[in-house]
Design a protein around this motif. Structure first.
Motif, PDB file in Angstrom:
ATOM      1  N   GLN A 488       0.848  -1.187   0.000  1.00 57.80           N
ATOM      2  CA  GLN A 488       0.000   0.000   0.000  1.00 57.80           C
ATOM      3  C   GLN A 488       0.889   1.244   0.000  1.00 57.80           C
ATOM      4  N   ARG A 489       0.566   2.198  -0.844  1.00 56.23           N
ATOM      5  CA  ARG A 489       1.377   3.411  -0.957  1.00 56.23           C
ATOM      6  C   ARG A 489       0.962   4.416   0.120  1.00 56.23           C
ATOM      7  N   LEU A 490       1.955   5.029   0.768  1.00 54.82           N
ATOM      8  CA  LEU A 490       1.676   6.046   1.782  1.00 54.82           C
ATOM      9  C   LEU A 490       1.369   7.372   1.092  1.00 54.82           C
ATOM     10  N   LEU A 491       0.368   8.074   1.597  1.00 50.42           N
ATOM     11  CA  LEU A 491       0.024   9.378   1.027  1.00 50.42           C
ATOM     12  C   LEU A 491       1.201  10.339   1.149  1.00 50.42           C
ATOM     13  N   LEU A 518       8.026  -3.676   1.438  1.00 50.76           N
ATOM     14  CA  LEU A 518       8.511  -2.403   1.976  1.00 50.76           C
ATOM     15  C   LEU A 518       9.375  -1.724   0.914  1.00 50.76           C
ATOM     16  N   VAL A 519       8.957  -0.554   0.446  1.00 53.19           N
ATOM     17  CA  VAL A 519       9.682   0.192  -0.578  1.00 53.19           C
ATOM     18  C   VAL A 519      10.334   1.406   0.073  1.00 53.19           C
ATOM     19  N   ILE A 520      11.672   1.455   0.010  1.00 57.55           N
ATOM     20  CA  ILE A 520      12.417   2.561   0.616  1.00 57.55           C
ATOM     21  C   ILE A 520      13.372   3.145  -0.416  1.00 57.55           C
ATOM     22  N   VAL A 530      10.364   6.103   3.345  1.00 56.23           N
ATOM     23  CA  VAL A 530       9.516   4.919   3.197  1.00 56.23           C
ATOM     24  C   VAL A 530       8.297   5.316   2.379  1.00 56.23           C
ATOM     25  N   ARG A 531       8.152   4.699   1.191  1.00 53.96           N
ATOM     26  CA  ARG A 531       7.063   5.077   0.285  1.00 53.96           C
ATOM     27  C   ARG A 531       5.923   4.065   0.272  1.00 53.96           C
ATOM     28  N   GLU A 532       6.222   2.777   0.473  1.00 43.66           N
ATOM     29  CA  GLU A 532       5.176   1.754   0.472  1.00 43.66           C
ATOM     30  C   GLU A 532       5.440   0.778   1.602  1.00 43.66           C
ATOM     31  N   THR A 533       4.357   0.259   2.186  1.00 45.82           N
ATOM     32  CA  THR A 533       4.463  -0.709   3.279  1.00 45.82           C
ATOM     33  C   THR A 533       3.572  -1.907   2.958  1.00 45.82           C
TER      34      THR A 533
END
Length: 628
Positions: A488-491, A518-520, A530-533
């Motif tokens: 899920q992408r963080l706003l 986890l996208v960093i 941190v852009r996606e978790t």
């Protein structure tokens, strides 16, 4: 006279400083002297301790012994026979094949205690003795022959020359426990040597040299020290890769302990306490045990001596590997391979406990025959890898989201004697279990929670919720492995500030973390964006997770925190999506559950390491009723 700023310390002070590093407590003395005995080729080592080892320690061995010249030299600092000579004529510190090699133990012990050494070389008729008190040598003198040859070392009044150290020691009982632990670990590493320990006149350990070889000798020694329960619930581990071999035994997840003190790790026969090895064991079992439970393992790492540095700790209790990732990966892979091969086996101690609890109060069991009773756990050893079910199990039977549409009439359960068997139940199962059905055929459901099945030689009681929880968990893991972790992408990207080394370690694992959802990316010096978790982790402390991951990579070279969080979530989802206690199952559903358990690895325990079933052998049940 002006005191010089820099001065040479006298030998007595040097030895006492060295003793502070090498001789931490009485157990340290036992370790050093027993290692010397092993290096001397001893096949029997007798150890006696009095007063927690502070009053008297006696170590006797039947090794090769020493000549008078060697005896006089052995108490000098840094005198050793155990360092090989390299091709350039220098001492080779990169290829240590012996237990001891520093040449510090004997002079260090002699500097803080009263040390007496009596030795007789193999084949020699004379014995010799030397005495050292507080670092002062009293010279060599003839001694009474030892008979079989070898060496006898007596240490009295330990730390009498450094009384300040006595204030920091624990009670006699604690020191005795420390000595016993050291001897146990050494005995595990060398089944070909007999170890005999006496503490304050009482025998605490007595294991003769094992006659067998290989795994047969090792499991016999482990059972002698850890108890027969360990032997019955141990999985053999033996894997090799790139010259590194891992072998030994590890317990089933349902045979676990509340601390990691029951994990015994050895490197080239040397007992060690190593964070890397301990972390590898934890990583291998993280999918099967709760965080507060630990497996019982006895694992040996065998590798070329130039691939491991044993000279990083004065007491040689820690080691450093040239390729730590290879060793850790091999341990994790070996343990998981053994666990998968165990199929649906569960700990035999569960059945033993159940049998003990159901004995009538005051019941006196009949006397066992001379040959003893056969263990009710014998057949478990034959349950190898999981078997495929006789026919595919339809998802409709155990769909986690299924409705309660398959609900039999309440009168179908708990039918009394003389009443008809519920329609459809009898047709759904054979009269006797086929040989390839280890968990048998379902016969009843008790308290809407437990499935009772009949096996060829006993009964099995299954906790339907715990069993199905593991089945659903394995399905969800397989799904995630096939489709990947949904993200899920963080706003607004979360920015985490770390030191440069921590940030670099995380960025080097970007691809691995992305596979876990986890996208960093880098965000300036020492900062991570941190852009996606993982979508599974709804409410996530991103700052805490990133810092935990950085710590994991520094200590274990693997991102354990994220994997454990994901597995915790998947486990919780499996728990809530499985058949609940209180749900009535018909015969077809119960038998389908048993067949899927047989076909699913690790189904002998739920996600928290608790057993999913108990097996009771018919012979044990008959003994309960005095029929045997």
């Amino acid at each position: 006279m002006t005191q010089p700023i820099i001065r040479r310390l006298p030998p007595e002070t040097v030895n006492r400083i060295a003793a502070g590093e090498v001789v931490e407590r009485p157990a340290s003395v036992v370790k050093e002297l027993a290692e010397n005995a092993l290096d001397a080729g001893a096949k029997r080592i007798d150890i006696t301790a009095e007063g927690g080892g502070l009053v008297r320690l006696l170590i006797e061995d039947d090794g090769k012994g020493m000549s008078p010249e060697e005896l006089e030299l052995c108490i000098e600092r840094h005198a050793t026979s155990k360092l090989p000579i390299a091709e350039d004529g220098q001492d080779d510190l990169l290829n240590i094949s012996t237990m001891g090699f520093r040449g510090e133990a004997l002079p260090s012990i002699g500097s803080i205690a009263r040390l007496s050494i009596t030795t007789q070389a193999k084949g020699a008729g004379d014995a010799w003795a030397i005495l050292v008190e507080g670092g002062k040598t009293k010279g060599i003198a003839p001694a009474a022959p030892l008979g079989r040859g070898g060496t006898r070392i007596e240490v009295r009044d330990l730390f009498y020359a450094t009384p300040a150290r006595l204030k920091f020691l624990k009670s006699e009982r604690s020191e005795n426990l420390g000595i016993a632990d050291v001897v146990k670990r050494m005995a595990m590493s060398r089944p070909d040597v007999g170890f005999f320990l006496t503490l304050d006149g009482r025998k605490r350990l007595s294991v003769a040299a094992e006659r067998g070889e290989g795994s047969e000798a090792r499991i016999a020694r482990m059972s002698a020290i850890l108890g027969s329960d360990f032997g019955e619930n141990a999985l053999e581990v033996d894997q090799e890769r790139d010259g590194v071999r891992i072998f030994g035994f590890a317990s089933l997840p349902t045979y676990s302990r509340g601390s990691s003190m029951h994990q015994y790790l050895f490197v080239n026969g040397r007992p060690v306490r190593d964070k890397l090895l301990g972390g590898a064991v934890r990583g291998a079992y993280q999918d099967f045990l709760a965080r507060d439970r630990h497996p019982v393992v006895a694992l040996n790492v065998e590798l070329p001596t130039d691939l491991v540095d044993v000279n990083v700790h004065p007491a040689k209790a820690e080691v450093r590997f040239r390729d730590a990732g290879l060793v850790r990966g091999l341990i994790v892979g070996s343990l998981r391979h053994a666990l998968a091969a165990a199929g649906h086996r569960a700990s035999t101690t569960v059945a033993g406990y159940a049998l003990g609890r159901v004995r009538p109060e005051g019941y006196q069991p009949p006397q066992a025959p001379p040959g003893g009773y056969q263990s009710h756990t014998a057949s478990l050893a034959g349950w190898g890898a999981p078997r495929p079910p006789s026919e595919p199990i339809q998802d409709r039977v155990f769909d986690p989201g299924m409705s309660a549409r398959v609900e039999p009439n309440p009168s179908d359960y708990g039918a009394g004697m003389g009443e008809d068997v519920p329609a459809g139940f009898e047709a759904a199962q054979p009269a006797s279990p086929p040989p390839d059905w280890p968990l048998g055929v379902a016969r009843a459901q008790l308290h809407e929670t437990y499935v009772v099945a009949q096996t060829g030689d006993g009964i099995v009681i299954v906790d339907q919720h715990a069993a199905h929880e593991r089945l659903v968990y394995e399905r969800m893991k397989k799904m995630i492995a096939e489709t990947g972790v949904q993200r899920q992408r963080l706003l607004v990207p979360e920015i985490v500030n770390l030191d440069e080394a921590e940030a670099r370690r995380l960025l080097e694992r970007t691809e691995e973390l992305e596979e876990l959802g986890l996208v960093i990316e880098a965000f300036g010096q020492g900062a991570i964006a941190v852009r996606e978790t993982p979508a599974l982790l709804k409410k996530l402390d991103v700052q805490g997770l990133i810092r935990d991951l950085a710590d994991d990579l520094a200590e274990y070279d693997q991102a354990l925190s994220l994997k454990e969080k994901l597995e915790d979530v998947v486990g919780t989802m499996a728990c809530h999506g499985s058949v609940r206690s209180g749900r009535r199952l018909n015969g077809e559903e119960m038998n389908a559950l048993l067949r899927e358990m047989e076909a699913t690895p690790h189904s002998g325990q739920c996600n928290h390491g608790r057993p999913t079933y108990v097996e009771l052998k018919l012979s044990d049940i008959e003994r309960l009723f005095g029929r045997r």
